[in-house]
Design an enzyme around this catalytic site. Structure first.
Site, PDB file in Angstrom:
ATOM      1  N   VAL A   1       0.853  -1.176   0.000  1.00  0.00           N
ATOM      2  CA  VAL A   1       0.000   0.000   0.000  1.00  0.00           C
ATOM      3  C   VAL A   1       0.895   1.235   0.000  1.00  0.00           C
ATOM      4  O   VAL A   1       1.855   1.301   0.766  1.00  0.00           O
ATOM      5  CB  VAL A   1      -0.922   0.020   1.236  1.00  0.00           C
ATOM      6  CG1 VAL A   1      -1.811   1.260   1.219  1.00  0.00           C
ATOM      7  CG2 VAL A   1      -1.771  -1.242   1.307  1.00  0.00           C
ATOM      8  N   CYS A   2       0.594   2.157  -0.905  1.00  0.00           N
ATOM      9  CA  CYS A   2       1.311   3.446  -0.933  1.00  0.00           C
ATOM     10  C   CYS A   2       2.812   3.167  -1.105  1.00  0.00           C
ATOM     11  O   CYS A   2       3.203   2.322  -1.916  1.00  0.00           O
ATOM     12  CB  CYS A   2       0.970   4.230   0.332  1.00  0.00           C
ATOM     13  SG  CYS A   2       1.403   5.974   0.314  1.00  0.00           S
ATOM     14  N   THR A   3       3.645   3.820  -0.353  1.00  0.00           N
ATOM     15  CA  THR A   3       5.083   3.625  -0.499  1.00  0.00           C
ATOM     16  C   THR A   3       5.578   2.299   0.090  1.00  0.00           C
ATOM     17  O   THR A   3       6.790   2.056   0.122  1.00  0.00           O
ATOM     18  CB  THR A   3       5.872   4.796   0.129  1.00  0.00           C
ATOM     19  OG1 THR A   3       5.387   5.019   1.451  1.00  0.00           O
ATOM     20  CG2 THR A   3       5.699   6.069  -0.684  1.00  0.00           C
ATOM     21  N   GLY A   4       4.664   1.448   0.484  1.00  0.00           N
ATOM     22  CA  GLY A   4       5.049   0.065   0.791  1.00  0.00           C
ATOM     23  C   GLY A   4       5.695  -0.584  -0.431  1.00  0.00           C
ATOM     24  O   GLY A   4       6.538  -1.492  -0.297  1.00  0.00           O
TER      25      GLY A   4
END
Lengths: 214, 214
Positions: free
Chosen positions: B108-111
């Site tokens: 998720v996102c910058t994961g």
């Protein structure tokens, strides 16, 4: 975990954490994942605190207790199956004695049940989760519950509808208190499409709730 | 907290917790609240891990360490400013050695930066936060980053766009793995209006990202 016929389904989920992880990144997805590890019941209410028999949970560290909480400007009360427990008197007592000194109270989903049971919603307009509306009326018989509402503001109390409605309500709160630019910037950074109309509520319709204050 | 001119703004927020509270109720609202206690920067990147100087944080208890984690079917990697830290080698190493035995990886996102740095996105299509796209390309130069995407599926790797996109991606994942009825039931119970089209992405446009794979 679900029984027969589901052995091919993934069972063991890991949530990788590291300092300064993004809370919504983690908890937004974990919510739907947690709710599917067992068959999702369509029953609106369940006596158990864990009707889905989920193995998932996230524990957070409280920073204060009811006894030593510092003066607060804003209190946010989440909902959850835990609001169905019958041993929450200390919680209600804390809300009752804290409310008079708050600038704002925000409840999300069945967090409004906690406020209702604390007695501070009596005679006020408020909303709650739409999936458990019958219970909502039972929990707060003196509250003017609004069925069709993404969120409701009455004085300094902001109550929002089920789970994800809390994001729209809180962004509306941010807009009211910090300004529209702040709210829109946050929504953009979160890549979240806001519902800005507090009357938007397709879920009340899905659950066949009455149009007027209930 | 912000400086002059904001003394009237609420400063002290309390999040009331009790057993079996609803995670998204708590963390959805806490996210926007955390991001507004100081002026929200429009800078896409910041060297600090806490550019907003927020006082908010939620600490969760890990149940396992990298050394003793059980076999996992699914690993979920959230993003957050913490992904900008330079001491995450053990994290990358864990992802690298865990990935081969996973059924699915969800970021998720910058994961997705964590997955990229672990090397497992090389040659794959993936997406990430749209507010930090330049950094995304830098972090994963061998990844086929897709700018216009709410989420991207390549094999068993699901990468989603910024923060709230993780909910749409995870619901799509639930639909794929557990079925459409499950996904829709969860969305209804969460009172969440899903974006079901993985190409829906008004944020890529806002940040002027290129139309094609970058």
């Amino acid at each position: 975990m679900a029984g027969e016929g589901s052995s091919h389904l993934p069972k063991s989920y890991g949530l990788l954490v590291f300092p300064t992880f993004q809370a919504l990144d983690a908890f937004g997805p974990m919510d739907p994942v947690a709710e599917t590890l067992d068959p999702v019941s369509t029953k609106p209410r369940d006596p158990s605190l864990n009707p889905l028999r989920s193995d998932f949970g996230q524990s957070i560290f409280p920073t204060h207790t009811f006894a030593n909480a510092p003066p607060l400007d804003v209190l946010i009360i989440p909902g959850g199956y835990g609001t169905r427990a019958d041993d929450l008197d200390p919680l209600y007592e804390f809300v009752r004695r804290t409310y008079p000194s708050l600038k704002y109270l925000i409840t999300v989903c069945t967090g409004s049940w906690v406020a209702a049971r604390a007695g501070i919603l009596d005679g006020r307009r408020a909303t709650s989760n739409k999936n458990a509306w019958a219970m909502t009326k039972e929990v707060g018989p003196k509250v003017n519950w609004v069925p069709y509402a993404r969120w409701v503001v009455d004085g300094n109390i902001w109550t929002s509808s089920g789970v994800s409605a809390g994001m729209d309500a809180t962004l509306a709160f941010v807009q009211e208190v910090y300004g529209e630019e702040q709210a829109n910037t946050i929504a953009r950074v979160m890549e979240y499409e806001r519902h800005e109309d507090s009357h938007w509520d397709p879920f009340a319709k899905i659950y066949n709730l009455p149009e007027d204050v209930d």
